[in-house]
Design an enzyme around this catalytic site. Structure first.
Site, PDB file in Angstrom:
ATOM      1  N   ASP A 130      74.374-110.749  52.482  1.00 12.74           N
ATOM      2  CA  ASP A 130      74.883-109.385  52.373  1.00 12.74           C
ATOM      3  C   ASP A 130      76.247-109.378  53.034  1.00 12.74           C
ATOM      4  O   ASP A 130      76.354-109.547  54.256  1.00 12.74           O
ATOM      5  CB  ASP A 130      73.919-108.420  53.076  1.00 12.74           C
ATOM      6  CG  ASP A 130      74.388-106.970  52.956  1.00 12.74           C
ATOM      7  OD1 ASP A 130      75.514-106.734  52.459  1.00 12.74           O
ATOM      8  OD2 ASP A 130      73.628-106.073  53.374  1.00 12.74           O
TER       9      ASP A 130
ATOM     10  N   LYS B  12      83.915-100.765  52.932  1.00 14.18           N
ATOM     11  CA  LYS B  12      84.591-100.756  54.243  1.00 14.18           C
ATOM     12  C   LYS B  12      85.943-101.452  54.174  1.00 14.18           C
ATOM     13  O   LYS B  12      86.936-100.923  54.647  1.00 14.18           O
ATOM     14  CB  LYS B  12      83.745-101.453  55.304  1.00 14.18           C
ATOM     15  CG  LYS B  12      82.254-101.384  55.116  1.00 14.18           C
ATOM     16  CD  LYS B  12      81.679-100.101  55.611  1.00 14.18           C
ATOM     17  CE  LYS B  12      80.254 -99.974  55.096  1.00 14.18           C
ATOM     18  NZ  LYS B  12      79.384 -99.224  55.900  1.00 14.18           N
TER      19      LYS B  12
ATOM     20  N   TRP C 282      70.122-103.673  58.818  1.00 14.06           N
ATOM     21  CA  TRP C 282      70.536-102.396  58.229  1.00 14.06           C
ATOM     22  C   TRP C 282      69.295-101.694  57.683  1.00 14.06           C
ATOM     23  O   TRP C 282      68.508-102.308  56.962  1.00 14.06           O
ATOM     24  CB  TRP C 282      71.549-102.669  57.115  1.00 14.06           C
ATOM     25  CG  TRP C 282      72.028-101.458  56.390  1.00 14.06           C
ATOM     26  CD1 TRP C 282      72.514-100.295  56.933  1.00 14.06           C
ATOM     27  CD2 TRP C 282      72.083-101.274  54.960  1.00 14.06           C
ATOM     28  NE1 TRP C 282      72.884 -99.424  55.938  1.00 14.06           N
ATOM     29  CE2 TRP C 282      72.626 -99.991  54.719  1.00 14.06           C
ATOM     30  CE3 TRP C 282      71.741-102.077  53.876  1.00 14.06           C
ATOM     31  CZ2 TRP C 282      72.827 -99.491  53.441  1.00 14.06           C
ATOM     32  CZ3 TRP C 282      71.947-101.578  52.596  1.00 14.06           C
ATOM     33  CH2 TRP C 282      72.481-100.301  52.383  1.00 14.06           C
TER      34      TRP C 282
END
Ligand code: KET
Length: 468
Positions: free
Chosen positions: A278, A314, A197
């Protein structure tokens, strides 16, 4: 006071004219340089100026240029900038597949039903107030978040070895974790996967860590470069921090198998590396919250230490509410208490304490059996829709006979497909087809729907046949 037609005061206009006059400027400059000189009697405007006592200085409104004149224009963010460009495009055919944000079949953002219900309950509860939360956030939220990621029966939780603090979504959790490590951990190098990311590098660098990469993705197989990964981690200095995507690796959509995770765990533990997970997509990869937490649970269960950054952006659709948690699993309960005290010292000067609303929504849902169940059903529906989009896109490219092997679209997992399209092909798709995606060829499958699949397939087909 006199007004002209536009309603401005004449006095104001006169004042501006006076300030711009060469005599005024020369007098100002002379004063600034400490030279005794007066080219004319003190200007009437000067004496009328309300801030007569202020000498012209670089920050004063009536002198020279801006003190920020040398600030250069920064480029847009590689991910969020895609939405900026998309918003400016007047085309009716435009499709935004840049940022990882879920859209419905109708192309609309989704607020989960269970989230609406939780919000209603919160709003209707008159005992709820808007006081500051503690520095570490909402206690219920923290406990429930730890259970969600480590499992309700996690020995680390039962032994009070886990400290959890509410942070500003996944990004904030990574940053607080990074700053804590930079201050209190002996090894300041963090290894992040290549690619990863885009924000990871900046978050950890600004937290004070030194960032290195380990091999992760093999563009030729469009799969995991497991050999490279093991080699790089085994070469890392003992104690180094390793950033791992808990599931649904962004941007590649390639995750290690359970067997590979186990090999990684053995290597990481035997080398004394410190895992930092993460977890931004729990439930989004497979549709199961437990299955997607398996990697984290393998590490938490072995009695060793690790960090986890969780995001509810999300999986609960709480993007803008900025809800997340940082957990640090420690070996001993007394260490966890001291670690928490230091996390508070990181957070307090950064943003003082976290916002209350989003965390209250999450806690309401997680602590109620029936609401929790409703959430899992809605989450599974989102994950399934994404999986369905993968199949539809794959079928559409097949039907067009688009050159290349596109099986990675259905093999990859999570929100994104790492298409393998190059920068030029991406630019072509944006220019000619108004399809917006990040320049590394990543497509947010969650932004796609049955109506936009054919358009995307046309764009990909044209891009790969016309541009090499
Ligand atoms: N980690 C990963 C791996 C990740 O993809 C994101 C967001 C985050 C953390 C941070 O999410 P937060 O909203 O702070 O909880 N990724 C998407 C959005 C973004 O770039 O901010 C994306 O890649 O599109």
């Amino acid at each position: 006071m006199a007004h002209d037609k536009a309603g401005k005061t004449m006095e104001g206009d006169n004042m501006r004219a006076e300030l711009a006059s060469p005599i005024f400027r020369l007098n100002t400059l002379a004063r600034h340089l400490g030279v005794s000189c007066s080219l004319s009697p003190p200007s009437p405007m000067e004496s009328q100026f309300p801030n007569q006592a202020i000498y012209p200085s670089p920050t004063a409104g009536f002198s020279g240029g801006s003190v920020f004149a040398n600030v250069v224009q920064a480029p847009e963010d590689p991910i969020l900038g895609v939405t900026v460009a998309y918003n400016k495009d007047p085309s009716r055919m435009k499709v935004n597949l840049g940022v990882g944000a879920y859209r419905t079949e109708e192309g609309k953002p989704l607020v989960l039903n269970v989230v609406r219900r939780a919000e209603q309950m919160l709003v209707n509860n008159p005992s709820r107030v808007k006081e500051y939360l503690p520095i570490t956030g909402l206690a219920d939220f923290n406990k429930l978040s730890a259970k969600l990621i480590f499992g309700a029966d996690s020995p680390a939780i039962q032994e009070n070895r886990v400290v959890t603090v509410q942070c500003l979504s996944g990004t904030g959790s990574l940053r607080v974790g990074g700053e804590f490590l930079a201050k209190h951990y002996h090894e300041r190098t963090i290894y992040i996967p290549q690619p990863t990311w885009g924000n990871h590098t900046k978050v950890f660098m600004l937290a004070g860590l030194s960032v290195k990469t380990y091999r992760y993705y093999d563009p030729t197989t469009r799969g995991l470069n497991f050999k490279g990964l093991l080699e790089d981690l085994s070469m890392a200095p003992s104690g180094a921090i390793v950033l791992l995507h808990a599931c649904a690796h962004n941007p590649t959509g390639v995750d290690p198998t359970v067997g590979q995770w186990e090999q990684m765990r053995l290597l990481i533990r035997s080398k004394g590396l410190l895992p930092f997970f993460d977890s931004a997509y729990q439930g989004f990869a497979s549709g199961s919250l437990d299955a997607d937490a398996q990697s984290v649970r393998m590490f938490a269960a072995d009695g060793g230490e690790c960090l986890t950054a969780q995001s509810y952006a999300k999986n609960m659709g709480l993007y803008g509410e900025r809800v997340g948690a940082l957990s640090i699993v420690c070996k001993y309960a007394d260490v966890a208490v001291r670690v928490e005290s230091q996390l508070k010292l990181v957070i307090r000067p950064m943003y003082s304490n976290p916002p209350i609303h989003g965390a209250s929504i999450v806690a309401t849902i997680l602590k109620d059996k029936e609401m929790y169940y409703e959430w899992t059903v809605e989450l599974k529906a989102m994950a399934n829709r994404i999986i369905n989009m993968r199949q539809q896109l794959f079928d559409a490219l097949r039907a067009r006979g688009t050159p290349g092997d596109w099986t990675h679209i259905i093999k990859q997992i999570g929100m994104f497909t790492f298409t393998g399209l190059n920068k030029e092909q991406v630019a072509f798709m944006t220019q000619e087809y108004h399809v917006y995606l990040t320049s590394d060829g990543r497509i947010s499958m969650a932004g796609l729907n049955s109506k936009t699949v054919p358009h995307l397939a046309d764009a990909i087909h044209a891009a790969v046949t016309r541009i090499k």
